[in-house]
Write a protein that holds these residues in place. Structure first.
Motif, PDB file in Angstrom:
ATOM      1  N   SER A 119       0.841  -1.196   0.000  1.00 21.89           N
ATOM      2  CA  SER A 119       0.000   0.000   0.000  1.00 21.89           C
ATOM      3  C   SER A 119       0.874   1.244   0.000  1.00 21.89           C
ATOM      4  CB  SER A 119      -0.904   0.025   1.234  1.00 21.89           C
ATOM      5  OG  SER A 119      -1.853  -1.007   1.187  1.00 21.89           O
ATOM      6  N   ALA A 120       0.576   2.146  -0.949  1.00 16.97           N
ATOM      7  CA  ALA A 120       1.247   3.441  -1.016  1.00 16.97           C
ATOM      8  C   ALA A 120       0.205   4.509  -0.712  1.00 16.97           C
ATOM      9  CB  ALA A 120       1.860   3.657  -2.392  1.00 16.97           C
ATOM     10  N   THR A 121       0.306   5.130   0.448  1.00 14.92           N
ATOM     11  CA  THR A 121      -0.677   6.135   0.846  1.00 14.92           C
ATOM     12  C   THR A 121      -0.173   7.531   0.507  1.00 14.92           C
ATOM     13  OG1 THR A 121       0.274   6.213   3.069  1.00 14.92           O
ATOM     14  CG2 THR A 121      -1.558   4.707   2.717  1.00 14.92           C
ATOM     15  N   GLY A 122      -1.132   8.403   0.215  1.00 15.31           N
ATOM     16  CA  GLY A 122      -0.790   9.794  -0.031  1.00 15.31           C
ATOM     17  C   GLY A 122      -0.040  10.041  -1.316  1.00 15.31           C
ATOM     18  N   THR A 123      -0.292   9.215  -2.320  1.00 13.44           N
ATOM     19  CA  THR A 123       0.334   9.431  -3.626  1.00 13.44           C
ATOM     20  C   THR A 123      -0.740   9.868  -4.621  1.00 13.44           C
ATOM     21  OG1 THR A 123       1.811   8.485  -5.295  1.00 13.44           O
ATOM     22  CG2 THR A 123       0.073   7.051  -4.457  1.00 13.44           C
ATOM     23  N   ALA A 124      -0.303  10.355  -5.777  1.00  9.25           N
ATOM     24  CA  ALA A 124      -1.238  10.881  -6.773  1.00  9.25           C
ATOM     25  C   ALA A 124      -1.067  10.157  -8.099  1.00  9.25           C
ATOM     26  CB  ALA A 124      -1.009  12.380  -6.977  1.00  9.25           C
ATOM     27  N   VAL A 125      -2.193   9.894  -8.761  1.00  7.20           N
ATOM     28  CA  VAL A 125      -2.100   9.354 -10.119  1.00  7.20           C
ATOM     29  C   VAL A 125      -1.818  10.518 -11.070  1.00  7.20           C
ATOM     30  CG1 VAL A 125      -3.599   7.397  -9.620  1.00  7.20           C
ATOM     31  CG2 VAL A 125      -4.589   9.530 -10.481  1.00  7.20           C
ATOM     32  N   PRO A 126      -1.200  10.253 -12.217  1.00  9.66           N
ATOM     33  CA  PRO A 126      -0.826  11.344 -13.116  1.00  9.66           C
ATOM     34  C   PRO A 126      -2.028  12.146 -13.613  1.00  9.66           C
ATOM     35  CG  PRO A 126       0.331   9.328 -13.700  1.00  9.66           C
ATOM     36  CD  PRO A 126      -0.701   8.943 -12.692  1.00  9.66           C
ATOM     37  N   ALA A 127      -1.840  13.442 -13.732  1.00  6.79           N
ATOM     38  CA  ALA A 127      -2.853  14.293 -14.361  1.00  6.79           C
ATOM     39  C   ALA A 127      -2.873  14.002 -15.854  1.00  6.79           C
ATOM     40  CB  ALA A 127      -2.539  15.760 -14.104  1.00  6.79           C
ATOM     41  N   THR A 128      -4.014  14.217 -16.490  1.00  6.74           N
ATOM     42  CA  THR A 128      -4.163  13.902 -17.903  1.00  6.74           C
ATOM     43  C   THR A 128      -4.204  15.153 -18.764  1.00  6.74           C
ATOM     44  OG1 THR A 128      -6.568  13.874 -17.749  1.00  6.74           O
ATOM     45  CG2 THR A 128      -5.426  11.787 -17.360  1.00  6.74           C
ATOM     46  N   GLU A 129      -3.788  14.963 -20.008  1.00  4.96           N
ATOM     47  CA  GLU A 129      -3.867  16.026 -21.006  1.00  4.96           C
ATOM     48  C   GLU A 129      -5.054  15.747 -21.915  1.00  4.96           C
ATOM     49  OE1 GLU A 129      -0.250  16.730 -23.155  1.00  4.96           O
ATOM     50  OE2 GLU A 129       0.991  15.994 -21.499  1.00  4.96           O
ATOM     51  N   PRO A 130      -5.794  16.762 -22.305  1.00  4.64           N
ATOM     52  CA  PRO A 130      -6.933  16.524 -23.207  1.00  4.64           C
ATOM     53  C   PRO A 130      -6.454  16.273 -24.631  1.00  4.64           C
ATOM     54  CG  PRO A 130      -6.692  18.864 -22.793  1.00  4.64           C
ATOM     55  CD  PRO A 130      -5.680  18.179 -21.913  1.00  4.64           C
ATOM     56  N   LEU A 131      -7.288  15.573 -25.370  1.00  2.00           N
ATOM     57  CA  LEU A 131      -7.064  15.350 -26.791  1.00  2.00           C
ATOM     58  C   LEU A 131      -8.157  16.047 -27.570  1.00  2.00           C
ATOM     59  CD1 LEU A 131      -6.285  11.534 -26.718  1.00  2.00           C
ATOM     60  CD2 LEU A 131      -4.675  13.303 -27.423  1.00  2.00           C
ATOM     61  N   PRO A 132      -7.888  16.421 -28.829  1.00  2.00           N
ATOM     62  CA  PRO A 132      -8.981  16.956 -29.652  1.00  2.00           C
ATOM     63  C   PRO A 132     -10.109  15.940 -29.729  1.00  2.00           C
ATOM     64  CG  PRO A 132      -6.867  17.268 -30.731  1.00  2.00           C
ATOM     65  CD  PRO A 132      -6.614  16.381 -29.550  1.00  2.00           C
ATOM     66  N   PRO A 133     -11.341  16.374 -29.805  1.00  2.00           N
ATOM     67  CA  PRO A 133     -12.458  15.422 -29.852  1.00  2.00           C
ATOM     68  C   PRO A 133     -12.388  14.555 -31.102  1.00  2.00           C
ATOM     69  CG  PRO A 133     -13.200  17.640 -30.388  1.00  2.00           C
ATOM     70  CD  PRO A 133     -11.786  17.777 -29.891  1.00  2.00           C
ATOM     71  N   VAL A 134     -12.956  13.355 -30.967  1.00  2.00           N
ATOM     72  CA  VAL A 134     -13.035  12.453 -32.111  1.00  2.00           C
ATOM     73  C   VAL A 134     -13.922  13.080 -33.173  1.00  2.00           C
ATOM     74  CG1 VAL A 134     -13.797  10.180 -32.886  1.00  2.00           C
ATOM     75  CG2 VAL A 134     -12.706  10.436 -30.652  1.00  2.00           C
ATOM     76  N   PRO A 135     -13.492  13.087 -34.456  1.00  2.00           N
ATOM     77  CA  PRO A 135     -14.349  13.655 -35.499  1.00  2.00           C
ATOM     78  C   PRO A 135     -15.656  12.892 -35.611  1.00  2.00           C
ATOM     79  CG  PRO A 135     -12.474  12.484 -36.449  1.00  2.00           C
ATOM     80  CD  PRO A 135     -12.209  12.584 -34.981  1.00  2.00           C
ATOM     81  N   THR A 136     -16.720  13.611 -35.889  1.00  2.00           N
ATOM     82  CA  THR A 136     -18.030  12.969 -35.965  1.00  2.00           C
ATOM     83  C   THR A 136     -18.139  12.055 -37.172  1.00  2.00           C
ATOM     84  OG1 THR A 136     -18.859  14.919 -37.130  1.00  2.00           O
ATOM     85  CG2 THR A 136     -19.172  14.837 -34.743  1.00  2.00           C
ATOM     86  N   ALA A 137     -17.436  12.374 -38.239  1.00  2.00           N
ATOM     87  CA  ALA A 137     -17.449  11.526 -39.431  1.00  2.00           C
ATOM     88  C   ALA A 137     -16.033  11.058 -39.694  1.00  2.00           C
ATOM     89  CB  ALA A 137     -17.989  12.289 -40.636  1.00  2.00           C
ATOM     90  N   VAL A 138     -15.842   9.753 -39.772  1.00  2.00           N
ATOM     91  CA  VAL A 138     -14.526   9.194 -40.035  1.00  2.00           C
ATOM     92  C   VAL A 138     -14.410   8.929 -41.529  1.00  2.00           C
ATOM     93  CG1 VAL A 138     -12.965   7.290 -39.551  1.00  2.00           C
ATOM     94  CG2 VAL A 138     -14.485   8.150 -37.773  1.00  2.00           C
ATOM     95  N   PRO A 139     -13.434   9.522 -42.206  1.00  2.00           N
ATOM     96  CA  PRO A 139     -13.315   9.274 -43.643  1.00  2.00           C
ATOM     97  C   PRO A 139     -12.984   7.816 -43.912  1.00  2.00           C
ATOM     98  CG  PRO A 139     -11.384  10.434 -42.808  1.00  2.00           C
ATOM     99  CD  PRO A 139     -12.383  10.417 -41.701  1.00  2.00           C
ATOM    100  N   PRO A 140     -13.524   7.249 -44.989  1.00  2.00           N
ATOM    101  CA  PRO A 140     -13.235   5.842 -45.291  1.00  2.00           C
ATOM    102  C   PRO A 140     -11.770   5.654 -45.626  1.00  2.00           C
ATOM    103  CG  PRO A 140     -14.365   6.885 -47.122  1.00  2.00           C
ATOM    104  CD  PRO A 140     -14.378   7.876 -45.997  1.00  2.00           C
ATOM    105  N   ALA A 141     -11.267   4.441 -45.355  1.00  2.00           N
ATOM    106  CA  ALA A 141      -9.880   4.130 -45.701  1.00  2.00           C
ATOM    107  C   ALA A 141      -9.710   4.195 -47.213  1.00  2.00           C
ATOM    108  CB  ALA A 141      -9.516   2.744 -45.179  1.00  2.00           C
TER     109      ALA A 141
END
Length: 776
Positions: free
Chosen positions: A748-770
């Motif tokens: 057990s590790a008490t008093g530690t923090a998980v890493p903060a996250t960075e946001p990503l651009p949102p997923v595009p609503t339409a994915v172009p076909p391969a």
């Protein structure tokens, strides 16, 4: 000369059908005998529905009205008896209904058509849009296609794995170029929650259009259907019938190398003057080179047929290689006439088949592989380890499939990523392609190709088929014969794979038990992610359940278009953590950097560094952990070599982790006692933990006892127990050693923090076909 030159001519599956098209007509009756339902029709044709399990049934349509013509026999469907199945039959007027606890099968009367619904009898799984039809030499089923239904499977297909709007030949051609099938399988599955295996050796073609047309070149229809609530459950059911993926020996996960080392043989069709390749024992010199270069590698195939053969006595070479930590296999172009002596006396342990004798494919190739398996297992206590092309449904239980004679080019690498990943969608756990191809190549393409293939279960390099006049730093295709920086980068990834052995080995045990492959298309882990369902993610994959690999397949140092699904993802090299879902562009990927991410909650067991299995004892097992919420891992271990695991000689160890989902709190790692036994299992061992956290804990305990904090990494490295936090190491690593343990314990590790996250651009609503190959 390459293998392609030796391949036989194959009649394509698109030969014109003969005779008029016919259908079964209307249903005239249905009789039941146990869980076998026989349907009679106005044309004299009959259909048979055999319910094997609540989620599995066989559908057999005989135009002649008899059920004696079964060319596949038990080859493809090896297990069909799952015990009694509660089944009901009712006449619903327009159709007969056959119901189990998982599905409802409808037999529509006018005309005969079949459909399957969920147990609620209202949710469709698949429906025939028109009656199955046949000519003198071809039978086709027609299915309605859902508005967003996607399809996967068809074996080792050399290209994109999401198949909607594509027509895929289920046929052998031995061309080994993009959009061919190196090892076709008459199996596919759908996002509607079902899969189907045609019980046939006949070639065919699947058009995943509207309607979906499923054709094989025979005047009969015979298929096994599997329903499930996920793609994983469909793979599980499919492999319950067709056989689970085999469990490779541990050394088979290490790098293999195939070449001719008997070039002085007058019958050899290659270069007779190759230095250090005069007689078979010359391979031992290359083994010595690998060890001198501190380069992990596990097995050689010092024989490539085509007149090469091997210098007798073979045992001398096998013994010398084994003394250096290498196993030996043989690549034969002539058959298996000497395998009893090669395995039983000389001690060879692997076979690579060849199109020179199995190239006609289908049952002939399947039986050749089976004979190779029997040659190994009847003459030793070793496990099967066979490489083949021209596989079929069921090949997953017998062999590694590989992509054939390909080229060391960026473009070939591009389509190899979805090819090897997509093979897992047909339960082919061991799928591979020669590192940097068999022809051409360059130091850059070799290095990039080796990087990502190190995260697949089985991989091999094909020496001696590269550049005729190699450029400086590119001598041939052994990774230890390159100049810098390629030499060090090759070593880095081969060493990483060896450290990851317990993780990758466990993932292949999962495949052996469930049919879910180690190399996973994103859709397997994220079936509800609309981007993951299609080919927008065909250039990346999950290596097991925790590692996301995004290969670099062009001459660039920047990787764009990495899709990170919902959850948190930590860059393996830098420790930067991203919040998905979203698309990551502009990722810096110099030649030594493979884009690699760890899923939040990931638990990855690791060995000490070694160059081959058994080089040193696993006196300390490391668990590399990215705490985030609740997660678990079940480590699998056995002797790594024999078939004793089939009789229950193995052990498991469960690890559970709880942590905050964000911010500060307590990270708890509960390590279970190893359960089970196998030859060589340690009575106890040391444990190390590398916890990726953003701050030092206020206290660290093991079963409530305080573990001492050490003042430097050097002090930690020399201590038997204790912990050290390094904020500069990949954005923060908490190192902890617990000492030797035999049973369960909790850290057990008490008093530690998980890493903060960075946001990503949102997923595009339409994915172009391969893009299509023609558009590239």
């Amino acid at each position: 000369m390459g293998l392609a030159a030796a391949g036989p001519l194959v009649v394509p599956a698109t030969a014109a059908p003969s005779g008029a098209t016919a259908t079964a007509g209307d249903v005239t009756g249905l009789t039941r005998s146990g869980n076998t339902f026989t349907v009679t029709t106005s044309s004299g044709a009959k259909a048979r529905v055999v319910v094997a399990r609540a989620d599995i049934f066989r559908l057999w349509l005989s135009p002649a009205g008899t059920f004696t013509d079964d060319p596949a026999g038990s080859d493809l469907a090896v297990t069909t008896d799952f015990g009694s199945v509660p089944t009901t039959h009712t006449d619903a007027g327009a159709y007969h209904r056959i119901t189990t606890g998982s599905m409802s099968i409808r037999v529509n009367k006018r005309p005969l058509r079949f459909s399957v619904y969920r147990a609620d009898d209202t949710t469709p799984v698949w429906q025939e849009s028109r009656p199955t039809s046949w000519t003198g030499n071809r039978t086709t089923q027609y299915l309605a296609r859902g508005a967003d239904e996607q399809f996967y499977g068809t074996g080792l297909r050399l290209g994109a794995w999401a198949l909607r709007d594509r027509t895929v030949p289920i046929a052998v051609d031995n061309k080994w170029r993009e959009n061919d099938n190196a090892s076709p399988a008459p199996f596919y599955m759908s996002t509607n929650g079902y899969g189907v295996m045609r019980n046939t050796w006949a070639p065919g073609s699947y058009g995943f259009n509207a309607p979906t047309t499923l054709t094989h070149d025979e005047k009969r229809f015979d298929a096994w259907y599997f329903t499930g609530d996920s793609l994983k459950s469909v793979l599980d059911a499919y492999t319950d019938v067709s056989g689970k993926p085999f469990m490779a020996p541990m050394w088979g996960f290490e790098l293999g190398n195939a070449d001719c080392f008997n070039a002085s043989n007058p019958d050899y069709q290659g270069d007779h003057d190759r230095p250090r390749h005069r007689t078979t024992p010359d391979v031992v010199g290359y083994a010595a080179d690998a060890r001198a270069a501190d380069m992990p590698s596990g097995w050689f195939l010092p024989n490539d047929g085509y007149g090469c053969g091997y210098t007798a006595p073979l045992k001398q070479t096998v013994d010398a290689l084994r003394a250096k930590g290498f196993q030996t296999g043989l690549w034969t172009s002539t058959g298996l006439g000497s395998i009893t002596d090669e395995v039983g006396t000389a001690g060879s342990r692997a076979v690579k088949t060849d199109v020179a004798w199995i190239g006609s494919g289908y049952k002939y190739a399947f039986d050749g592989v089976r004979q190779a398996v029997e040659g190994i297992e009847k003459n030793s206590d070793a496990r099967r380890f066979v490489w083949t092309v021209d596989g079929w449904a069921g090949t997953q239980r017998n062999a590694v499939v590989w992509t054939g004679d390909t080229y060391g080019t960026w473009d070939d690498m591009r389509w190899h990523v979805p090819a090897i990943t997509g093979a897992g969608l047909s339960a082919l756990n061991y799928a591979a392609g020669d590192i940097d191809g068999i022809f051409g190549g360059s130091p850059k393409t070799y290095t990039r190709d080796l990087q990502w293939k190190a995260f697949t279960p089985a991989f091999m390099t094909m020496s001696g088929w590269g550049a005729v006049n190699p450029a400086a730093g590119y001598h041939d295709k052994q990774p230890w014969r390159f100049a810098e920086p390629y030499l060090s980068i090759n070593r880095k990834y081969l060493q990483l794979k060896m450290r990851l052995m317990p993780y990758l080995y466990t993932m292949s045990r999962v495949a052996h038990e469930t049919g879910v492959p180690s190399t996973r298309a994103m859709v397997l882990e994220y079936p509800d992610d609309p981007v993951a369902r299609g080919n927008a993610t065909s250039g990346q994959f999950m290596a097991g359940d925790s590692l996301l690999v995004a290969p670099v397949v062009s001459d660039t140092t920047v990787r764009d278009g990495i899709h990170l699904p919902a959850g948190t993802w930590t860059d393996y090299w830098t420790g930067r953590t991203y919040q998905g879902p979203g698309r990551l562009d502009g990722y810096r990927a110099p030649l030594d950097t493979l884009p690699l991410f760890v899923k939040g909650g990931g638990i990855v067991p690791m060995w000490p560094q070694m160059n081959h299995t058994g080089e040193k004892p696993v006196s300390t097992l490391t668990y590399d952990i990215h705490p985030r919420g609740a997660s678990s891992f079940s480590l699998y271990e056995d002797d790594g070599r024999t078939r004793a695991h089939e009789s229950g000689a193995y052990a498991r160890q469960r690890v559970d982790v709880t942590a905050p989902t964000a911010g500060t709190g307590t990270v708890t790692v509960s390590v279970g006692a190893p359960t089970g036994s196998y030859a060589g299992k340690p009575a106890s061992r040391g444990y190390e933990f590398t916890l990726h956290v953003a701050s030092a804990p206020t206290a660290l305990t093991v079963d409530g006892a305080v573990l001492p904090r050490l003042t430097s990494k050097a002090a930690y490295d020399s201590a038997a127990t204790g912990w050290f936090y390094d904020p500069a190491d990949r954005s923060g690593i908490l190192w902890a050693r617990t000492g030797t343990k035999a049973g369960a314990f909790t850290l057990s590790a008490t008093g530690t923090a998980v890493p903060a996250t960075e946001p990503l651009p949102p997923v595009p609503t339409a994915v172009p076909p391969a893009r299509s190959a023609a558009a590239r």
